[in-house]
Design an enzyme around this catalytic site. Structure first.
Site, PDB file in Angstrom:
ATOM      1  N   GLY A 241     -40.044  51.293  24.739  1.00 25.13           N
ATOM      2  CA  GLY A 241     -40.908  51.653  23.615  1.00 25.13           C
ATOM      3  C   GLY A 241     -40.337  51.137  22.311  1.00 25.13           C
ATOM      4  CB  THR A 470     -33.729  57.532  26.361  1.00 30.65           C
ATOM      5  OG1 THR A 470     -34.805  58.328  26.869  1.00 30.65           O
ATOM      6  CG2 THR A 470     -34.274  56.711  25.215  1.00 30.65           C
ATOM      7  CD  GLU A 708     -33.777  55.883  16.441  1.00 31.47           C
ATOM      8  OE1 GLU A 708     -33.579  57.114  16.418  1.00 31.47           O
ATOM      9  OE2 GLU A 708     -34.767  55.347  15.928  1.00 31.47           O
TER      10      GLU A 708
HETATM   11 MO1  MOS Z   1     -37.621  55.361  17.870  1.00 31.91          MO
HETATM   12  S1  MOS Z   1     -38.081  53.910  16.408  1.00 31.91           S
HETATM   13  O1  MOS Z   1     -37.692  56.741  16.927  1.00 31.91           O
HETATM   14  O2  MOS Z   1     -38.745  55.182  19.089  1.00 31.91           O
END
Ligand code: MOS
Length: 741
Positions: A241, A470, A708
Site C-alpha cells: 500500500g 507489515t 516508517e
Molecule cells: Mo502510511 S503513508 O501511513 O500507509
C-alpha cells in the site's frame, strides 16, 4: 510469544497463491469494467461518443458524466478517514477535466477483453485550457494551507521563537541551501481493483484494495446514501500500500456505481499506468538556513517548505516540524506553505513529509557540522534535544536516540572514518561514509477487537484492520497467544472485514499500538471471563483462587504456586454447553497519560557509498540502521519493516521520481521500466539494530511502530555519504549520475 522472531503466519498462504486479493475473488455472473482516462490535463469534454463501444457484442453500458446514475454523487461535506480539507474528487461528476489521467468513462462488458477493446472505441473531444503543474514556477504564490481533521496527526508548524534572522546574521558559522524533491508514486505490486458482488435486495459485498475496509465502507455508504448493513467490505490481503490505499480510490466508486445501475456484479481493475492517476508524494521545495556558535551549538534554525496540492483539496504533510523536534534551538523559524496546481491531490506516501523534511535538515546539519569543523555525529550529540519545542516544550515519553547513535556508529565502524571529502578510496571508486537521524510519530488511535474461545478450544481473534505486508497478522497472533497462554497454531487472527469490530485505516505506523492494544484488552477480558467460568466448574481446583493467583499456559489456567493444579481451556468450553465463549473490547489512547509528552520513534542510519569517479554511479554498499521504537513485538517482521524502509531510502536518494512534462501536465514515466526503484543488485549489506527502549506512556504495549521510521534517516545519510565521497553537495533528490558528473 511477544518479542520472538516468529515467521509470518500468513506466509504460506501468500507464497502458495492461496491468499486472495481484491481482483481474485470470483463471484458468479461477473462483469468487467475498464476505465477510460483523460488525455488532457485541464479543460472541458465537448463531445463523448460511446456508440461504437456500445455496438460491440458483450458491452453492457458505457458510463460517462452524461448518463451516470443520479445517485452516483456526493455532497461537499463528505469525508473519509484520510481526507484533507476541501472537496474530494468525484468521478464522472461533470464535463470538467481537472487533471491528466482523470477517469472520464467506464465501459462495462461481459468479459474483460471486450471491455478493454471497447474502451479504445470511446471517442472524446476536449476544449483544453492551459494547465499549471510546475511547482518551481509558482513558488511566489504559495499560501498557508487550510487546516482540517487530518492535521490532528499531521501538525502544521508552530509559531517562530526568538529571532532567527538576527541570530543567523551574527553567528560565526552558518550554511544555507535549497532542497528540491520531485514527485513519487506508490506503485505497490497489487494493482488497485474492486470486485463488487451484487446480492439480494441490492446488498453489496465488496472486495477492495484498501488499507482500511472500514474506510471503503464509509466512502460507499456516504457516496451512494446507503446504510452500513447494505455494504460489507472485505480485504483480507493487500499486495502493498505505502499509503496509496489510505483513501478510497475511484475504481471503488465506479465499480459500485455500475453494479447498482446494472444490478450485476462488477469488477474494475486499474492498470499500472493508472497508478499515476491518483495520489502521489508531492514535489516540495525547502529552504534551510542554519547557524552555529563557535562551540558548535546551534544558534539559528530556519526551515521553510513549499509543497504542491490540487485545485480541490489542501493536502498537507508534516515536513518542517521534525526539525524542531530534533533540534531545540532558541532562535527557530519553521514554515510550511502550499500551492494549488492542476493535478490530483497528493496522498500520504510512506513517511509522508518525514522523508523529504528530514532529508533536508539532516543534510543541512551535516553541512553545518563540516563548516564548524566538527564530526557530524559529535555535532548531533552536542545539539541533542531533550524536549520538543513544536509541542510546547514537552519532554519525550522516551528517546533512546543516543543509544542509536552509539550502537550504530560502533557496528558501522564510524571511528575509522577520515573526515576530509575524497579521502577514502577503493580502486577507482571513491568511498563515502555518511550518517543521519530519523524520527517518526508514535501514535495510537481507538480500535476494537473480538476474541473467541471456539468449541474446539482454539482462540479466534478479529479486528477490521489491514495487513499491507507489515506483519499485522503475525504480531496480533503473538499478542493473543501470549495473553491466553496458547500455542501459536491454536490461535487464529482475522482482519480486513467490516463485519469485524471497528478498526481504522492501517497507516501512520500506528497499527501495532492501536490494534495491538485492542487485542490486548480484549484477550485480557476473555481471560477473566474464562477464569470466572473455570472457578465455577463443579469440583474446580481453582474454586478458591483469585485472578491474580493464576496464569495461562499451554491452553490451561494454572495456579501460580502449583502449576500442576490446572483447568484446561477445552474443559471450560465443554462445561459451557459446548458453546464458544467470546469477548469484545475497545482500546482508547490514555490521553491523561500521553498529553504531557511528545511521542516519537527515533533512528540513526550509517551508510557507505561507492561512487565511480568516471561514471558518477553511486552504490550503497552497506548501511546500518539503529532504531529506538519501544518494545519490538517481533524482531523478524520488525527487521523486515526497517529493511524495506532502508531500501526505499536508497530509492528516494538515488533513483525514484515521477517525471512530468509540464507543457502537458502529463507524466512521462508511467511504468516500472522507466520509474526506477532498486532491484536486488542495488540492495547490498543492510543491517538493523533495535536498541532497548522502555516506554510505558505511549500505549499499554510500549510499542512505537516501525513502518516508517526506517526510511526517514536514509536519504540524508546517503546524500551525506555522497558528499564525503565526492566533495559535492547535491541538494536535490534523486542524486542521479548526471547530477554528480
Ligand atoms: Mo502510511 S503513508 O501511513 O500507509
Amino acid at each position: 510469544m511477544i518479542g520472538k522472531p516468529i515467521s509470518r503466519v500468513d506466509g504460506p498462504e501468500k507464497v502458495t497463491g492461496q491468499a486472495k486479493y481484491a481482483a481474485e475473488f470470483n463471484v458468479p455472473d461477473l462483469t468487467y469494467g475498464v476505465v477510460v482516462s483523460s488525455t488532457i490535463t485541464k479543460g472541458t469534454i465537448t463531445r463523448i461518443d460511446t456508440s461504437k463501444a456500445l455496438a460491440l457484442d458483450g458491452v453492457l453500458e458505457v458510463f460517462t458524466h452524461k448518463n451516470r446514475p443520479k445517485t452516483a454523487w456526493f455532497d461537499m461535506s463528505y469525508k473519509d478517514q484520510d481526507s484533507p480539507p476541501g472537496s474530494p474528487f468525484r468521478p464522472l461528476h461533470n464535463d470538467q477535466v481537472k487533471y491528466n489521467g482523470q477517469p472520464i468513462a467506464l465501459v462495462v462488458a461481459e468479459t474483460f477483453e471486450v471491455a478493454r477493446y471497447a474502451a479504445t472505441l470511446v471517442e472524446i473531444d476536449y476544449d483544453p485550457e492551459p494547465c499549471e503543474t510546475d511547482l518551481l514556477k509558482h513558488l511566489h504564490e504559495a499560501r498557508d494551507p487550510k487546516s482540517g481533521v487530518a492535521n490532528l496527526f499531521k501538525p502544521l508548524p508552530p509559531k517562530p521563537r526568538g529571532d532567527s534572522a538576527a541570530a543567523y546574521a551574527n553567528a560565526p558559522v552558518s550554511m544555507s541551501a535549497r532542497y528540491i524533491h520531485g514527485m513519487q508514486h506508490h506503485n505497490p505490486m497489487e494493482m488497485f481493483a474492486t470486485t463488487v458482488e451484487y446480492g439480494r435486495n441490492g446488498h453489496l459485498t465488496i472486495y477492495d484494495k484498501t488499507q482500511g475496509a472500514t474506510n471503503s465502507q464509509l466512502y460507499v455508504t456516504q457516496a451512494f446514501n446507503l446504510s452500513f448493513d447494505q455494504v460489507r467490505v472485505i480485504s483480507p490481503y493487500v499486495g502493498g500500500g505505502f499509503g496509496s490505499g489510505l483513501r478510497p480510490q475511484y475504481q471503488l466508486f465506479l465499480a459500485v456505481m455500475a453494479a447498482r445501475a446494472l444490478e450485476r456484479s462488477v469488477r474494475v481493475s486499474l492498470t499500472r499506468q493508472q497508478m499515476w492517476s491518483f495520489g502521489h508524494r508531492p514535489a516540495t521545495v525547502q529552504n534551510i538556513r542554519l547557524a552555529a556558535n563557535a562551540d558548535g551549538t546551534l544558534a539559528a534554525v530556519e526551515h521553510e517548505a513549499i509543497a504542491e496540492t490540487s485545485q480541490f483539496e489542501d493536502y498537507t504533510e508534516t515536513v518542517v516540524n521534525w526539525t524542531g523536534k530534533l533540534y531545540d534551538c532558541a532562535n527557530s523559524t519553521l514554515s510550511y506553505k502550499v500551492k494549488s496546481l492542476d493535478m490530483y491531490s497528493p496522498l500520504d506516501m510512506r513517511a509522508p513529509g518525514g522523508v523529504t523534511g528530514v532529508h533536508a535538515i539532516e543534510c543541512a546539519i551535516d553541512e553545518l557540522a563540516y563548516n564548524a569543523g566538527i564530526d557530524p555525529l559529535d555535532f548531533r550529540f552536542k545539539n541533542y534535544s531533550e524536549k520538543d519545542w513544536t509541542e510546547k516544550d514537552k519532554p519525550f515519553s522516551s528517546k533512546e536516540l543516543r543509544a542509536c547513535f552509539t550502537q550504530g556508529a560502533e557496528r558501522f565502524g564510524w571511528s575509522n572514518r577520515t573526515p576530509e571529502p575524497r579521502s577514502m578510496r577503493r580502486g577507482h571508486t571513491l568511498i563515502g561514509w555518511g550518517m543521519a537521524t530519523g524520527i517518526w510519530d508514535a501514535n495510537q488511535v481507538p480500535a476494537r477487537a473480538e476474541a473467541v474461545l471456539t468449541v474446539n478450544g482454539k482462540l479466534r481473534v478479529s479486528s477490521a484492520t489491514a495487513d499491507i505486508g507489515t506483519g499485522t497478522y503475525t504480531i496480533m497472533t503473538q499478542i493473543a497467544a501470549e495473553l491466553l497462554g496458547m500455542p501459536l497454531e491454536n490461535v487464529i487472527f482475522r482482519l480486513g472485514d467490516t463485519d469485524m469490530p471497528l478498526a481504522p485505516i492501517q497507516g501512520g505506523s500506528w497499527t501495532a499500538a492501536t490494534v495491538g492494544s485492542a487485542v490486548k484488552v480484549t484477550c485480557e477480558a476473555l481471560a477473566k471471563k474464562l477464569f470466572k467460568l473455570a472457578r465455577k466448574m463443579p469440583g474446580s481446583p481453582l474454586a478458591s483462587a483469585d485472578f491474580t493467583d493464576v496464569f495461562f499456559a499451554n491452553s490451561h489456567i494454572r495456579l501460580r504456586r502449583d502449576p500442576s493444579v490446572a483447568v484446561p481451556l477445552q474443559a471450560i468450553v465443554d462445561q459451557n454447553g459446548g458453546r464458544a465463549i467470546s469477548e469484545t473490547g475497545t482500546s482508547l489512547p490514555n490521553m491523561l497519560k500521553q498529553k504531557d509528552y511528545s511521542r516519537s520513534a527515533h533512528a540513526a542510519a550509517f551508510v557507505e557509498v561507492e561512487v565511480d569517479e568516471d561514471f558518477g554511479t553511486v552504490v550503497v554498499t552497506r548501511a546500518v540502521s539503529a532504531v529506538a521504537a519501544g518494545r519490538i513485538l517481533n524482531p523478524k517482521t520488525a527487521r523486515s519493516q526497517i529493511i524495506g524502509g532502508m531500501v526505499w531510502g536508497i530509492s528516494s536518494a538515488l533513483q525514484e521520481e515521477s517525471v512530468m512534462d509540464h507543457r502537458y501536465g502529463r507524466y512521462m514515466n508511467q511504468n516500472l521500466a522507466e520509474y526506477h526503484i532498486p532491484v536486488c543488485a542495488d540492495v547490498r549489506d543492510l543491517d538493523v539494530i533495535f536498541v532497548e527502549e522502555v516506554d510505558d506512556i505511549v500505549n499499554p504495549l510500549g510499542v512505537k511502530g516501525v513502518g516508517e521510521v526506517g526510511l526517514v534517516a536514509m536519504p540524508a545519510a546517503i546524500a551525506n555519504a555522497v558528499f564525503h565521497a565526492t566533495g559535492k553537495r547535491i541538494h536535490d533528490l534523486p542524486i542521479q549520475l548526471d547530477r554528480l558528473l
